[in-house]
Design a protein around this motif. Structure first.
Motif, PDB file in Angstrom:
ATOM      1  N   GLY A  37      42.614  82.203  24.994  1.00 32.19           N
ATOM      2  CA  GLY A  37      42.698  81.031  25.882  1.00 32.19           C
ATOM      3  C   GLY A  37      44.766  80.672  26.209  1.00 32.19           C
ATOM      4  O   GLY A  37      45.200  81.680  24.618  1.00 32.19           O
ATOM      5  N   TYR A  38      44.738  80.547  26.723  1.00 35.17           N
ATOM      6  CA  TYR A  38      45.810  79.470  26.569  1.00 35.17           C
ATOM      7  C   TYR A  38      46.990  78.376  26.726  1.00 35.17           C
ATOM      8  O   TYR A  38      45.483  77.744  28.105  1.00 35.17           O
ATOM      9  CB  TYR A  38      47.251  80.800  27.811  1.00 35.17           C
ATOM     10  CG  TYR A  38      49.002  80.033  27.660  1.00 35.17           C
ATOM     11  CD1 TYR A  38      49.606  80.486  26.585  1.00 35.17           C
ATOM     12  CD2 TYR A  38      48.782  79.565  29.273  1.00 35.17           C
ATOM     13  CE1 TYR A  38      51.085  80.600  26.797  1.00 35.17           C
ATOM     14  CE2 TYR A  38      50.234  79.268  29.601  1.00 35.17           C
ATOM     15  CZ  TYR A  38      50.654  78.930  28.240  1.00 35.17           C
ATOM     16  OH  TYR A  38      52.518  79.421  28.356  1.00 35.17           O
ATOM     17  N   ILE A  39      47.312  77.515  26.874  1.00 37.44           N
ATOM     18  CA  ILE A  39      47.153  76.068  26.644  1.00 37.44           C
ATOM     19  C   ILE A  39      49.464  75.375  27.062  1.00 37.44           C
ATOM     20  O   ILE A  39      50.014  76.131  25.936  1.00 37.44           O
ATOM     21  CB  ILE A  39      47.360  75.190  25.675  1.00 37.44           C
ATOM     22  CG1 ILE A  39      45.354  75.037  25.285  1.00 37.44           C
ATOM     23  CG2 ILE A  39      47.329  73.454  25.986  1.00 37.44           C
ATOM     24  CD1 ILE A  39      45.278  74.749  24.008  1.00 37.44           C
ATOM     25  N   TYR A  40      49.425  75.435  28.248  1.00 38.69           N
ATOM     26  CA  TYR A  40      50.671  74.701  28.117  1.00 38.69           C
ATOM     27  C   TYR A  40      50.870  72.768  28.523  1.00 38.69           C
ATOM     28  O   TYR A  40      49.682  72.630  28.604  1.00 38.69           O
ATOM     29  CB  TYR A  40      51.325  75.900  29.333  1.00 38.69           C
ATOM     30  CG  TYR A  40      52.696  74.786  29.873  1.00 38.69           C
ATOM     31  CD1 TYR A  40      53.817  75.605  29.442  1.00 38.69           C
ATOM     32  CD2 TYR A  40      52.928  74.160  30.871  1.00 38.69           C
ATOM     33  CE1 TYR A  40      54.719  75.484  29.872  1.00 38.69           C
ATOM     34  CE2 TYR A  40      54.425  73.253  30.852  1.00 38.69           C
ATOM     35  CZ  TYR A  40      55.207  73.753  30.995  1.00 38.69           C
ATOM     36  OH  TYR A  40      56.377  73.940  30.340  1.00 38.69           O
ATOM     37  N   GLN A  41      51.455  72.709  27.419  1.00 33.14           N
ATOM     38  CA  GLN A  41      51.673  70.873  27.922  1.00 33.14           C
ATOM     39  C   GLN A  41      53.341  70.593  27.993  1.00 33.14           C
ATOM     40  O   GLN A  41      53.643  71.414  27.419  1.00 33.14           O
ATOM     41  CB  GLN A  41      51.102  70.448  26.107  1.00 33.14           C
ATOM     42  CG  GLN A  41      49.728  71.317  26.257  1.00 33.14           C
ATOM     43  CD  GLN A  41      49.182  70.814  24.999  1.00 33.14           C
ATOM     44  OE1 GLN A  41      49.866  70.490  23.616  1.00 33.14           O
ATOM     45  NE2 GLN A  41      48.607  69.358  24.879  1.00 33.14           N
ATOM     46  N   ARG A  42      52.975  69.926  29.029  1.00 36.39           N
ATOM     47  CA  ARG A  42      54.633  69.392  29.704  1.00 36.39           C
ATOM     48  C   ARG A  42      54.577  67.791  28.957  1.00 36.39           C
ATOM     49  O   ARG A  42      54.439  67.302  29.295  1.00 36.39           O
ATOM     50  CB  ARG A  42      54.525  69.319  30.549  1.00 36.39           C
ATOM     51  CG  ARG A  42      55.890  69.059  31.794  1.00 36.39           C
ATOM     52  CD  ARG A  42      56.736  69.597  31.493  1.00 36.39           C
ATOM     53  NE  ARG A  42      58.475  69.762  32.134  1.00 36.39           N
ATOM     54  CZ  ARG A  42      59.375  70.364  31.853  1.00 36.39           C
ATOM     55  NH1 ARG A  42      59.214  71.581  31.675  1.00 36.39           N
ATOM     56  NH2 ARG A  42      61.136  69.732  32.679  1.00 36.39           N
ATOM     57  N   LEU A  43      56.071  67.851  28.259  1.00 30.22           N
ATOM     58  CA  LEU A  43      56.476  66.105  27.836  1.00 30.22           C
ATOM     59  C   LEU A  43      56.901  65.141  28.512  1.00 30.22           C
ATOM     60  O   LEU A  43      57.637  65.565  29.261  1.00 30.22           O
ATOM     61  CB  LEU A  43      56.959  66.325  26.433  1.00 30.22           C
ATOM     62  CG  LEU A  43      56.836  66.458  24.982  1.00 30.22           C
ATOM     63  CD1 LEU A  43      55.501  68.376  24.609  1.00 30.22           C
ATOM     64  CD2 LEU A  43      57.101  67.068  23.450  1.00 30.22           C
ATOM     65  N   ASP A  44      56.222  64.324  27.778  1.00 25.06           N
ATOM     66  CA  ASP A  44      56.652  62.844  29.375  1.00 25.06           C
ATOM     67  C   ASP A  44      58.286  63.192  28.983  1.00 25.06           C
ATOM     68  O   ASP A  44      58.794  63.407  27.684  1.00 25.06           O
ATOM     69  CB  ASP A  44      56.597  61.797  29.093  1.00 25.06           C
ATOM     70  CG  ASP A  44      56.525  61.151  28.118  1.00 25.06           C
ATOM     71  OD1 ASP A  44      57.343  60.988  27.030  1.00 25.06           O
ATOM     72  OD2 ASP A  44      55.145  60.621  27.617  1.00 25.06           O
ATOM     73  N   ASP A  45      59.386  62.460  29.391  1.00 20.45           N
ATOM     74  CA  ASP A  45      60.960  62.292  29.122  1.00 20.45           C
ATOM     75  C   ASP A  45      60.821  61.587  27.450  1.00 20.45           C
ATOM     76  O   ASP A  45      61.927  62.122  27.169  1.00 20.45           O
ATOM     77  CB  ASP A  45      61.579  61.938  30.223  1.00 20.45           C
ATOM     78  CG  ASP A  45      61.245  61.749  31.344  1.00 20.45           C
ATOM     79  OD1 ASP A  45      61.506  63.280  32.171  1.00 20.45           O
ATOM     80  OD2 ASP A  45      62.092  61.495  32.724  1.00 20.45           O
ATOM     81  N   GLU A  46      60.591  60.554  27.336  1.00 20.10           N
ATOM     82  CA  GLU A  46      60.260  59.526  26.090  1.00 20.10           C
ATOM     83  C   GLU A  46      59.837  61.000  25.243  1.00 20.10           C
ATOM     84  O   GLU A  46      60.489  60.690  23.926  1.00 20.10           O
ATOM     85  CB  GLU A  46      59.660  58.513  25.532  1.00 20.10           C
ATOM     86  CG  GLU A  46      59.723  58.035  24.872  1.00 20.10           C
ATOM     87  CD  GLU A  46      59.180  56.536  24.678  1.00 20.10           C
ATOM     88  OE1 GLU A  46      58.639  55.922  23.759  1.00 20.10           O
ATOM     89  OE2 GLU A  46      58.236  56.165  25.546  1.00 20.10           O
ATOM     90  N   SER A  47      58.783  61.333  25.241  1.00 21.33           N
ATOM     91  CA  SER A  47      58.661  62.220  24.055  1.00 21.33           C
ATOM     92  C   SER A  47      59.124  63.140  23.553  1.00 21.33           C
ATOM     93  O   SER A  47      59.783  63.857  23.292  1.00 21.33           O
ATOM     94  CB  SER A  47      56.975  62.634  24.651  1.00 21.33           C
ATOM     95  OG  SER A  47      56.056  61.605  23.967  1.00 21.33           O
ATOM     96  N   ALA A  48      59.977  64.339  25.567  1.00 16.93           N
ATOM     97  CA  ALA A  48      60.738  65.136  24.726  1.00 16.93           C
ATOM     98  C   ALA A  48      61.761  65.002  24.307  1.00 16.93           C
ATOM     99  O   ALA A  48      62.432  65.827  23.173  1.00 16.93           O
ATOM    100  CB  ALA A  48      60.793  65.639  26.569  1.00 16.93           C
TER     101      ALA A  48
END
Length: 246
Positions: free
Chosen positions: A145-156
């Motif tokens: 499988g494959y996972i993609y996660q986009r961080l929010d601005d603060e976490s980025a």
């Protein structure tokens, strides 16, 4: 780039599987599903509200069994949002024989309290029913499988990256047992193991009230071995909801 192509291939293949089955498989087309809802509202000295909803559909079409799931959780305390989660997923199972099948799925989850804008997962592989006698069901699935996660601005800013992605080993174990004619116990484990371990466990008991209406009690545990800085590794959720089957 290879990982992005893998995710795109899996994600795009899932909806086309249903159309392919419709074009090439003849036979009865049957639908079944269940809707789940729970809510709490208090006013006066304490203002709180919470809603948990879920709908699951199953479409049997020749050798294909397609499943569609949508879930939502929202909680507000004193006009402050304290929990919010939205999830949507689709899976297609192609039956090889009575006990074996090939699966392909993709899902999307949005939970701002994890530090991610969204998480997208896709996987494909082999499934097998070890027990299916009408009273008990035990089946397992495994595949890449494959996972993609986009961080929010603060976490980025904190993490120094805008996103995380990983090729993973995907595994699922589903068990259900009819305790009586009116009650059923279910246990589900889902794990995705790559650069980190993501896991989900749901234990539930449903008891029939009348007709197609049941009461459901569930405990859900989510685990992330590498959470965003400042976030917990484990989230738990306990629900008491009404369940309608159709």
């Amino acid at each position: 780039m290879n990982k992005l192509l893998l995710a795109a291939a899996i994600s795009l293949a899932t909806p086309f599987a249903a159309h392919a089955a419709a074009d090439f498989v003849e036979g009865d087309r049957t639908w079944a599903g269940e809707a789940e809802l729970g809510a709490t509202l208090t006013t006066g000295n304490t203002d709180t509200s919470s809603v948990k909803g879920r709908i699951g559909l199953k479409h049997e079409l020749g050798n294909w069994e397609n499943q569609y799931i949508a879930e939502a959780l929202y909680k507000e305390d004193e006009n402050t949002v304290t929990a919010e989660r939205y999830f949507g997923g689709i899976q297609g199972d192609y039956q090889i024989n009575d006990v074996s099948y090939i699966f392909i799925n993709t899902n999307y989850e949005k939970d701002p309290f994890t530090g991610f804008d969204f998480t997208s997962k896709s996987s494909a592989g082999y499934g097998h029913r070890f027990i299916d006698d009408g009273k008990a069901l035990l089946k397992a699935e495994v595949g890449p499988g494959y996972i993609y996660q986009r961080l929010d601005d603060e976490s980025a800013i904190t993490e120094g990256v805008e996103s995380r992605d990983s090729v993973v080993a995907h595994a699922v174990i589903n068990f259900s047992y009819k305790i009586s004619d009116t009650s059923t116990f279910k246990q589900e484990f889902i794990t995705d193991w790559g650069d980190k371990l993501d896991g989900r466990s749901e234990s539930s008991i449903t008891a029939n009230i009348v007709g197609a209406l049941s009461m459901k009690f569930a405990v859900i545990v989510r685990y992330n071995s590498d959470p965003v800085e400042g976030k917990e590794s484990t989230d738990t959720e306990t629900n008491m909801t009404l369940l309608y089957s159709f």
